[in-house]
Scaffold this motif. Structure first.
Motif, PDB file in Angstrom:
ATOM      1  N   PRO A   1       0.882  -1.441  -0.003  1.00 36.70           N
ATOM      2  CA  PRO A   1      -0.398  -0.168   0.310  1.00 36.70           C
ATOM      3  C   PRO A   1       0.313   1.479   0.114  1.00 36.70           C
ATOM      4  CG  PRO A   1      -0.424  -1.007   1.641  1.00 36.70           C
ATOM      5  CD  PRO A   1       0.543  -2.329   0.721  1.00 36.70           C
ATOM      6  N   LEU A   2       1.904   1.295   0.815  1.00 35.28           N
ATOM      7  CA  LEU A   2       2.312   2.923   0.445  1.00 35.28           C
ATOM      8  C   LEU A   2       3.763   2.815  -0.132  1.00 35.28           C
ATOM      9  CD1 LEU A   2       4.079   2.831   4.255  1.00 35.28           C
ATOM     10  CD2 LEU A   2       2.190   3.639   3.334  1.00 35.28           C
ATOM     11  N   GLU A   3       3.554   2.010  -0.947  1.00 36.71           N
ATOM     12  CA  GLU A   3       4.553   1.795  -2.538  1.00 36.71           C
ATOM     13  C   GLU A   3       3.531   2.855  -3.480  1.00 36.71           C
ATOM     14  OE1 GLU A   3       6.952  -1.265  -4.200  1.00 36.71           O
ATOM     15  OE2 GLU A   3       8.398  -1.452  -2.412  1.00 36.71           O
TER      16      GLU A   3
ATOM     17  N   ASN B   1     -14.039   7.233  -2.927  1.00 33.87           N
ATOM     18  CA  ASN B   1     -13.596   8.223  -4.492  1.00 33.87           C
ATOM     19  C   ASN B   1     -13.008   9.018  -4.711  1.00 33.87           C
ATOM     20  OD1 ASN B   1     -16.751   8.273  -4.933  1.00 33.87           O
ATOM     21  ND2 ASN B   1     -16.613   8.805  -3.008  1.00 33.87           N
ATOM     22  N   CYS B   2     -11.711   7.880  -4.326  1.00 35.64           N
ATOM     23  CA  CYS B   2     -10.366   8.290  -5.233  1.00 35.64           C
ATOM     24  C   CYS B   2     -10.447   7.082  -6.077  1.00 35.64           C
ATOM     25  CB  CYS B   2      -8.916   7.432  -4.072  1.00 35.64           C
ATOM     26  SG  CYS B   2      -7.853   8.038  -4.893  1.00 35.64           S
ATOM     27  N   PRO B   3     -10.257   8.067  -7.250  1.00 40.47           N
ATOM     28  CA  PRO B   3      -9.843   7.215  -8.716  1.00 40.47           C
ATOM     29  C   PRO B   3      -9.293   6.364  -8.904  1.00 40.47           C
ATOM     30  CG  PRO B   3     -10.395   9.732  -9.778  1.00 40.47           C
ATOM     31  CD  PRO B   3     -10.153   9.254  -7.723  1.00 40.47           C
ATOM     32  N   LEU B   4      -7.856   6.405  -7.916  1.00 37.01           N
ATOM     33  CA  LEU B   4      -6.309   5.973  -8.076  1.00 37.01           C
ATOM     34  C   LEU B   4      -6.586   4.559  -6.726  1.00 37.01           C
ATOM     35  CD1 LEU B   4      -3.761   7.790  -9.269  1.00 37.01           C
ATOM     36  CD2 LEU B   4      -5.508   5.996 -10.655  1.00 37.01           C
ATOM     37  N   ALA B   5      -8.155   4.687  -5.830  1.00 36.92           N
ATOM     38  CA  ALA B   5      -7.977   3.829  -4.762  1.00 36.92           C
ATOM     39  C   ALA B   5      -6.517   4.041  -3.447  1.00 36.92           C
ATOM     40  CB  ALA B   5      -7.358   2.820  -4.805  1.00 36.92           C
ATOM     41  N   VAL B   6      -6.817   5.616  -3.849  1.00 42.10           N
ATOM     42  CA  VAL B   6      -5.488   5.736  -2.284  1.00 42.10           C
ATOM     43  C   VAL B   6      -6.087   6.022  -1.634  1.00 42.10           C
ATOM     44  CG1 VAL B   6      -3.872   7.567  -2.083  1.00 42.10           C
ATOM     45  CG2 VAL B   6      -3.469   6.865  -4.538  1.00 42.10           C
TER      46      VAL B   6
ATOM     47  N   ILE C   1       0.531   5.854   9.064  1.00 48.32           N
ATOM     48  CA  ILE C   1       2.284   5.289   9.486  1.00 48.32           C
ATOM     49  C   ILE C   1       2.212   6.829   9.500  1.00 48.32           C
ATOM     50  CG2 ILE C   1       3.844   5.003   7.923  1.00 48.32           C
ATOM     51  CD1 ILE C   1       2.238   2.727   8.440  1.00 48.32           C
ATOM     52  N   GLY C   2       1.756   8.284   9.643  1.00 53.95           N
ATOM     53  CA  GLY C   2       2.506   8.993   9.921  1.00 53.95           C
ATOM     54  C   GLY C   2       2.183   9.487  11.221  1.00 53.95           C
ATOM     55  N   ARG C   3       1.573   8.680  11.697  1.00 54.60           N
ATOM     56  CA  ARG C   3       1.466   9.043  13.726  1.00 54.60           C
ATOM     57  C   ARG C   3       2.510   7.901  13.969  1.00 54.60           C
ATOM     58  NH1 ARG C   3      -4.808   8.575  15.031  1.00 54.60           N
ATOM     59  NH2 ARG C   3      -5.578  10.780  13.924  1.00 54.60           N
ATOM     60  N   VAL C   4       2.363   6.753  13.388  1.00 53.82           N
ATOM     61  CA  VAL C   4       2.983   5.767  13.991  1.00 53.82           C
ATOM     62  C   VAL C   4       4.683   5.818  13.851  1.00 53.82           C
ATOM     63  CG1 VAL C   4       4.305   3.353  13.602  1.00 53.82           C
ATOM     64  CG2 VAL C   4       1.922   3.955  13.362  1.00 53.82           C
ATOM     65  N   ILE C   5       5.121   6.783  13.054  1.00 54.23           N
ATOM     66  CA  ILE C   5       6.367   7.376  12.803  1.00 54.23           C
ATOM     67  C   ILE C   5       6.547   8.453  14.159  1.00 54.23           C
ATOM     68  CG2 ILE C   5       8.306   8.367  11.879  1.00 54.23           C
ATOM     69  CD1 ILE C   5       7.081   7.256   9.115  1.00 54.23           C
ATOM     70  N   LEU C   6       6.007   9.475  13.708  1.00 55.90           N
ATOM     71  CA  LEU C   6       5.758  10.633  14.754  1.00 55.90           C
ATOM     72  C   LEU C   6       5.821  10.162  16.233  1.00 55.90           C
ATOM     73  CD1 LEU C   6       3.350  13.223  13.407  1.00 55.90           C
ATOM     74  CD2 LEU C   6       5.494  13.361  13.637  1.00 55.90           C
ATOM     75  N   GLU C   7       5.311   8.664  16.860  1.00 54.81           N
ATOM     76  CA  GLU C   7       5.512   8.620  17.900  1.00 54.81           C
ATOM     77  C   GLU C   7       6.643   8.074  18.280  1.00 54.81           C
ATOM     78  OE1 GLU C   7       4.778   5.451  21.165  1.00 54.81           O
ATOM     79  OE2 GLU C   7       5.576   4.614  19.084  1.00 54.81           O
ATOM     80  N   ARG C   8       7.280   7.201  17.224  1.00 54.27           N
ATOM     81  CA  ARG C   8       8.341   7.342  17.601  1.00 54.27           C
ATOM     82  C   ARG C   8       9.593   8.491  18.475  1.00 54.27           C
ATOM     83  NH1 ARG C   8       8.942   1.897  15.235  1.00 54.27           N
ATOM     84  NH2 ARG C   8      11.108   2.095  15.251  1.00 54.27           N
TER      85      ARG C   8
END
Lengths: 459, 219, 106
Positions: free
Chosen positions: A48-50, A134-139, A147-154
């Motif tokens: 998903p991230l890539e 409703n994202c045309p590219l399913a992002v 993920i941002g929060r997981v990193i910030l927690e560290r």
């Protein structure tokens, strides 16, 4: 790895409520990049991230879906802008084009200010996933937020309201509301007394029954706030003749790890699975709670110990619906004469696919049911999703901005009762109703089922 | 071998090969990363038929954009359809089933749509905030290829383009029939083919994964 | 740790305004703090009944009781409870009673 700073407790005035053991400012960038690398290398998220970080076309379709942006009209609330905060860093350090062409392809070297922006932005997203639909590219911007929060927690950025609860849960007391075992048992006794007073028959709340089919765990706050929900659930199990139990050792389904940390998520999830496993139960039934249902469903096979992976996990809504479909439940809708509308909790609807079951139950148990507009996959978040409802300092923002769409929606229904089977939504909606003086009340799903249920042995 | 002989005779094969290889590489790369966490976004369309229906509808109507971002939809939809149309009708033209005029029409739409979207990205303040050089460059590149293609398909040398491409397919490219503008169009088109799968325009592949492997995962 | 000065005395509170040193609680604390929780004037007998009940329960079990139990044992309904403590039972009433902060979705 850099050494954890000794300056515990935030002294950084910019983050009054969001930080515990903040890294010194100059160490944050390095730690951030180390953690991002770790996350990208983890099998769980690399697909998903890539795809999410690599291909967003910046069409800005998400802006129309985001109730926070719709209310604030602040470009920093655009989901694509928020996700871009992480995307820029990803491009700069982890893609060839970003390394070669930098800003031309939207890559940017990480600075301490960027991290400040992320703290703000990722805690202004309710992770409702409406933009993903409703994202045309399913992002899915919600995963990027996570993920941002997981990193910030560290780095030490995490709302203390969440970590205080998690500490209580992973500590000796064992639950997020720090309810001691004796108090829990006293509460169960009280609930049984209520059941007797209300129905005239003895309906037990079975405790620590080995080999019970259903292991029930509520979001623990229900044992303080939601008597009617719990009474309704006990009645439903009783009416269906189900063999169920609660554990007096671990009765809390809540898992705030979903909102900020994989490490905590894993520990909390395994505590829950272990409790059910040690009682030899087949099915874990999660109470009226969106995030803990989704967390258990999604992560059981990822983080659960292998011996815990065979257990079935269900929302109490699915279980009650199955009883109903099997003809085990009878309702007298005249007991619920008021007009009722249904709020789809994001983590139950978009997150777990539970759309129709609660509606079928409601239509059987109440006289007048009206839909909210929009609903189901297009429903708006209560405005307190993503764990933001527990962050006290965000209360005013939740009332004035994040919950604004919800207030408009609620008002338009004209209903007297709004049913929301999720502890997170319940708290937020109650506060919205009070703050905006709406002429309606909040109820849980099993509150209504419990009122209308026809119990044998009762005249 | 002269430069133009190389560009018209060898380079197209290199470009197509690189385009296919890069696309395949990215496809295989993502295929090798199965989603370990079930991050399903409900509702999931029922069965293969349902998913196919959803996907085709989205691909050929751009429904989500149509509903919520109409201004961009006008440009984006026309651009993508014109791209598909130009390729499709060009093949038909080579086979003798279509006139070049339809291809030219598609290329013209493509140029206008690209300019329109560039304009919108500069004019709209939110799109401007989100766009960086890459977005504008991709649009300009695509528009440039289409414009050159349009110019090259004008009847300078009647039938020459068709002869050249038929020769390419039969592995005997006849480069002598081409004018300078043809050579330029072939060169820029080739560069675009090489660039496409390496850029974020790879969404024609990633979409498969974000929908089928992530959003619609049921297990 | 933030402090609050009420009726000439200083108290340590957490960022959400909950008393940190539970043994420092006094009737004066509750009365002085009432205004912050949107309660006008003197605390009434009804307020004190709830506050005392909460303190007793807390001493016995180390946590506030279920709200339904609080209402039932004191013979009032939710509506009245919110009239008495406009900021809510979990926050306002517990704060005045000097209980530690309830955490989680409460």
């Amino acid at each position: 790895m850099t050494k954890e700073s000794e300056q515990s407790k935030s002294t950084d005035p910019k983050y009054p409520y969001r930080s515990e053991k903040l890294l010194p400012r100059e160490e944050r960038v390095v730690r951030f990049l180390e953690t991002l690398q770790e996350v990208l290398g983890a099998k769980i998220y690399n697909l998903p991230l890539e795809t999410y970080l690599g291909t967003c076309a910046k069409c800005n379709n998400c802006a129309e879906q985001c109730q926070v942006y719709q209310a604030s009209r602040d470009p920093h609330d655009l989901p694509a802008w928020r996700s871009d905060l992480l995307r820029k860093v990803y491009k700069k350090y982890f893609t060839t084009s970003g390394k070669l062409f930098g800003g031309l392809v939207g890559a940017k070297a990480l600075t301490e200010e960027d991290i400040d922006n992320m703290v703000d932005a990722f805690y202004r997203c309710t992770m409702c996933r409406r933009c993903g639909v409703n994202c045309p590219l399913a992002v899915d911007n919600a995963l990027i937020t996570r993920i941002g929060r997981v990193i910030l927690e560290r780095l030490g950025f995490v709302p203390s309201n969440m970590t205080v609860s998690t500490r209580a849960q992973l500590g000796e007391i064992g639950n997020t509301s720090a309810i001691p075992k004796a108090a829990f048992i006293d509460t169960l006794d009280f609930l049984e007394e209520e059941l007797r007073d209300e129905t005239g028959i003895a309906i037990p709340i079975p405790r620590d029954v080995e080999g019970a089919q259903f292991f029930f765990a509520a979001p623990v706050s229900d044992y303080i706030m939601e008597a009617d929900t719990l009474l309704g659930i006990a009645k439903t199990f009783h009416a269906a003749g189900a063999n169920w139990t609660v554990s007096t050792e671990n009765f809390d389904a809540i898992n705030y790890g979903l909102f900020y940390s994989d490490a905590d998520l894993e520990k909390i999830l395994n505590r829950l699975l272990e409790a059910a496993h040690s009682l030899k139960c087949k099915t874990i039934v999660i109470g009226e709670c969106g995030h803990s249902t989704k967390t258990a469903l999604l992560f059981q096979k990822v983080f659960g110990l292998s011996e815990y992976r065979g257990m079935e996990i269900k929302s109490v809504i699915e279980v009650s619906h199955r009883f109903f479909a099997e003809g085990k439940l009878m309702f007298d809708p005249t007991k619920n004469p008021e007009t009722v509308t249904y709020h789809d909790p994001c983590n139950l609807g978009r997150g777990s696919g539970i759309y129709e079951q609660p509606r079928e139950l409601l239509k059987a148990a109440v006289m007048h049911f009206v839909e909210m507009t929009p609903n189901r996959k297009m429903n708006y978040c209560c405005g307190g999703g993503g764990g933001l409802v527990v962050v006290e300092d965000l209360h005013d923002w939740r009332m004035s901005t994040a919950g604004l769409k919800k207030v408009e929606q609620l008002r338009a229904t004209g209903a007297k009762l709004v049913c929301a089977p999720c502890a997170n939504c319940k708290k937020q909606l109650r506060e919205l109703i009070q703050a905006h003086k709406l002429d309606m009340q909040l109820v849980g799903l099993h509150d209504l089922l419990g009122k209308a249920i026809v119990l044998s042995g009762k005249t | 071998m002269t430069g133009s002989e190389f560009i018209a005779g060898i380079f197209p094969y290199i470009a197509v090969a690189l385009c296919l290889l890069s696309t395949a590489w990215r496809f295989v790369r993502w295929l090798s990363l199965p989603p370990h966490v079930k991050w399903t976004l409900y509702p999931v369309p029922e069965g293969i038929a349902g998913q196919l229906k959803y996907m085709l509808k989205e691909m050929f109507t751009f429904e989500t954009l149509y509903k919520f971002n109409r201004r961009l939809w006008f440009g984006s939809f026309s651009m993508h359809m014109a791209m598909v149309g130009a390729a499709l009708f060009f093949i038909l033209y080579l086979g003798g089933w279509s006139t070049i005029f339809v291809v030219q029409l598609c290329l013209l739409v493509l140029v206008i749509a690209a300019i329109y979207i560039i304009g919108l990205r500069i004019y709209d303040k939110n799109l401007r905030l989100l766009s960086n050089f890459e977005e504008l460059f991709n649009l300009a590149f695509l528009g440039g290829v289409a414009a050159l293609g349009f110019a090259a398909s004008a009847p300078h040398v009647p039938g020459s383009l068709r002869l050249y491409f038929l020769g390419l397919i039969e592995l005997h490219p006849n480069t002598s029939v081409l004018s300078t503008v043809h050579i330029l169009a072939v060169f820029l088109g080739g560069l675009f083919l090489i660039y496409l799968p390496l850029s974020k325009m790879i969404h024609y592949v990633s979409k498969y994964f974000t929908y089928h492997h992530i959003n619609w995962q049921k297990k | 740790m933030p402090e609050i000065e009420l009726a000439g005395k200083k108290y340590e509170i957490d960022e959400d305004g909950f008393l940190q040193e539970l043994d420092k609680w006094s009737k004066e604390f509750a009365q002085a703090y009432a205004k912050n929780e949107d309660i006008e004037g003197q605390l009434t007998e009804e307020h004190w009944k709830i506050i005392n009940y909460l303190r007793d329960y807390f001493q016995k079990f180390g946590i506030a009781p279920m709200i339904r139990k609080l209402c039932k044992d004191n013979g009032i309904d939710m509506k009245r409870l919110y009239e008495l403590f406009p900021t809510g039972p979990a926050k306002g009433a517990c704060k005045l009673a000097g209980l530690s902060k309830p955490t989680g979705c409460v």
